[in-house]
Scaffold this active site. Structure first.
Site, PDB file in Angstrom:
ATOM      1  N   HIS A 199       0.838  -1.193   0.000  1.00 44.15           N
ATOM      2  CA  HIS A 199       0.000   0.000   0.000  1.00 44.15           C
ATOM      3  C   HIS A 199       0.871   1.240   0.000  1.00 44.15           C
ATOM      4  O   HIS A 199       1.840   1.328   0.758  1.00 44.15           O
ATOM      5  CB  HIS A 199      -0.912   0.020   1.233  1.00 44.15           C
ATOM      6  CG  HIS A 199      -1.752   1.257   1.354  1.00 44.15           C
ATOM      7  ND1 HIS A 199      -1.748   2.067   2.472  1.00 44.15           N
ATOM      8  CD2 HIS A 199      -2.619   1.842   0.478  1.00 44.15           C
ATOM      9  CE1 HIS A 199      -2.582   3.078   2.294  1.00 44.15           C
ATOM     10  NE2 HIS A 199      -3.124   2.962   1.088  1.00 44.15           N
ATOM     11  N   SER A 200       0.561   2.193  -0.868  1.00 44.47           N
ATOM     12  CA  SER A 200       1.126   3.532  -0.844  1.00 44.47           C
ATOM     13  C   SER A 200       2.652   3.499  -0.816  1.00 44.47           C
ATOM     14  O   SER A 200       3.276   2.919  -1.703  1.00 44.47           O
ATOM     15  CB  SER A 200       0.536   4.296   0.344  1.00 44.47           C
ATOM     16  OG  SER A 200       0.781   5.666   0.245  1.00 44.47           O
ATOM     17  N   ALA A 201       3.276   4.094   0.224  1.00 42.86           N
ATOM     18  CA  ALA A 201       4.735   4.140   0.295  1.00 42.86           C
ATOM     19  C   ALA A 201       5.351   2.775   0.554  1.00 42.86           C
ATOM     20  O   ALA A 201       6.574   2.640   0.514  1.00 42.86           O
ATOM     21  CB  ALA A 201       5.188   5.125   1.366  1.00 42.86           C
TER      22      ALA A 201
END
Length: 357
Positions: A199-201
């Site tokens: 997820h994301s970073a």
């Protein structure tokens, strides 16, 4: 009145029992160092495993959290209900959920782990995650956001509980992702072939692990991964396309400058930075099926198309899974914590099934 988190209340409100064969934790990526105070370790990754009694899938799922979050992003929604760990365990998957170095239960002492960047202020968290529709300068599509539980503003019980779990990232993105890769490679060597859910970073960790251990990564579900390609904003410039540290390209690229770039407008109308043709390929990722999952009301609707285009240009079998195309509506960037997180999990499970994973 029975306290909301008392054993009696939680037992009374429980649904189908969650039956585990094993549950525990271990550490990977432990790097011995010497400090002015003596021997120490740094860069460690906390790993917690959940093995269902009814194990119906050969491949486990490794869940890698984003930004200033931690593994608990997958352990519950903002209303105190079950999270994706429980939902996939109930579907018969073994799950390994990590705290990336410097996050959650992985210590964040800046004297040992490295300097920390700033934490996101509450108004920025509101704008990006919990209440984007309330901001006059909102991003396109923010008005569609409906799935957060509560007001999504500072002072609201569910927002404050979410904010309580957030913290800073390592200020040195290249060092952080090098630490993540070391811990993740060791994890795969210990558990064998696995599916990565990022997820994301946490997205760059998935690309780096598939590059380092292509035979042990069976598939990647990248939920709104850090991007788009070659973006230069915090938490670190993606100088190697989708990572801040080198990937294996063919023909080889020894420095980021070897990657000749061009700006282009994609069919969706989104502007992206891609390679000039003929583009270098990512041979270690070529055999790994990838799903990039995007919420209908997330700012990632403007970034994920560039990520998908970069992967496809580099020879990766990447698909863009837009939740709205599956009639799952109103989700923002923290979709795993929102009220319809089970519906999002079902879309992911369906994609995994379509790939025999």
């Amino acid at each position: 009145m029975t306290p909301p988190f008392s054993p009696a209340r939680l037992h009374a409100e429980a649904g189908e029992p969650l039956v585990l064969a094993r549950h525990g934790f271990f550490w990977t990526g432990v790097e011995p160092i010497t400090t002015d105070d003596g021997p120490a370790v740094r860069g460690q990754t906390y790993v917690e495993y959940w093995i269902p009694q009814d194990l119906r899938h050969r491949l486990p799922i490794v869940m890698i959290h984003g930004g200033g979050g931690q593994g608990l992003d997958y352990l519950g929604d903002v209303a105190g209900g079950e999270g994706w760990v429980h939902r996939f365990v109930r579907k018969g998957y073994a799950v390994y959920v990590i705290d990336r170095p410097g996050h959650g239960r992985s210590p964040a002492d800046p004297k040992i782990q490295g300097p920390l960047g700033p934490s996101l202020p509450a108004p920025m968290v509101e704008r990006l995650f919990s209440a984007p529709s309330r901001f006059p300068d909102r991003y396109p599509g923010a008005e569609l956001h409906t799935q957060w539980v509560g007001e999504g503003r500072y002072g609201d019980e569910t927002f404050d509980a979410f904010l309580a779990g957030m913290g800073p990232m390592n200020a040195d993105a290249a060092q952080h992702y090098t630490d993540c890769r070391r811990g993740g490679v060791e994890l795969l060597d210990l558990i064998g072939e696995a599916i990565l859910l990022t997820h994301s970073a946490g997205g760059p960790v998935g690309w780096l692990l598939a590059d380092a251990r292509p035979g042990l990564v069976a598939g990647i579900v990248a939920v709104e991964p850090l991007g788009p390609s070659f973006q230069g904003a915090p938490p670190g410039a993606l100088t190697w396309g989708l990572t801040a540290v080198p990937l294996t390209f063919e023909p080889p690229a020894t420095t980021p400058e070897d990657l000749e770039l061009r700006e282009t407008t994609l069919p969706s109308g989104v502007t992206a930075v891609l390679q000039k043709e003929p583009a270098r390929k990512l041979p270690k990722l070529a055999g790994v099926p990838v799903a990039v999952v995007t919420g209908e009301a997330s700012w990632a609707m403007g970034t994920d198309p560039g990520t998908v285009a970069f992967l496809q240009q580099a020879g990766v079998a990447a698909e863009h899974v837009r939740l709205a195309d599956h009639e799952v509506r109103g989700n923002g960037h923290m979709m795993m914590c929102e009220r319809n997180g089970d519906e999002v999990a079902d879309v992911i499970a369906s994609w995994l099934s379509s790939k025999d994973l």
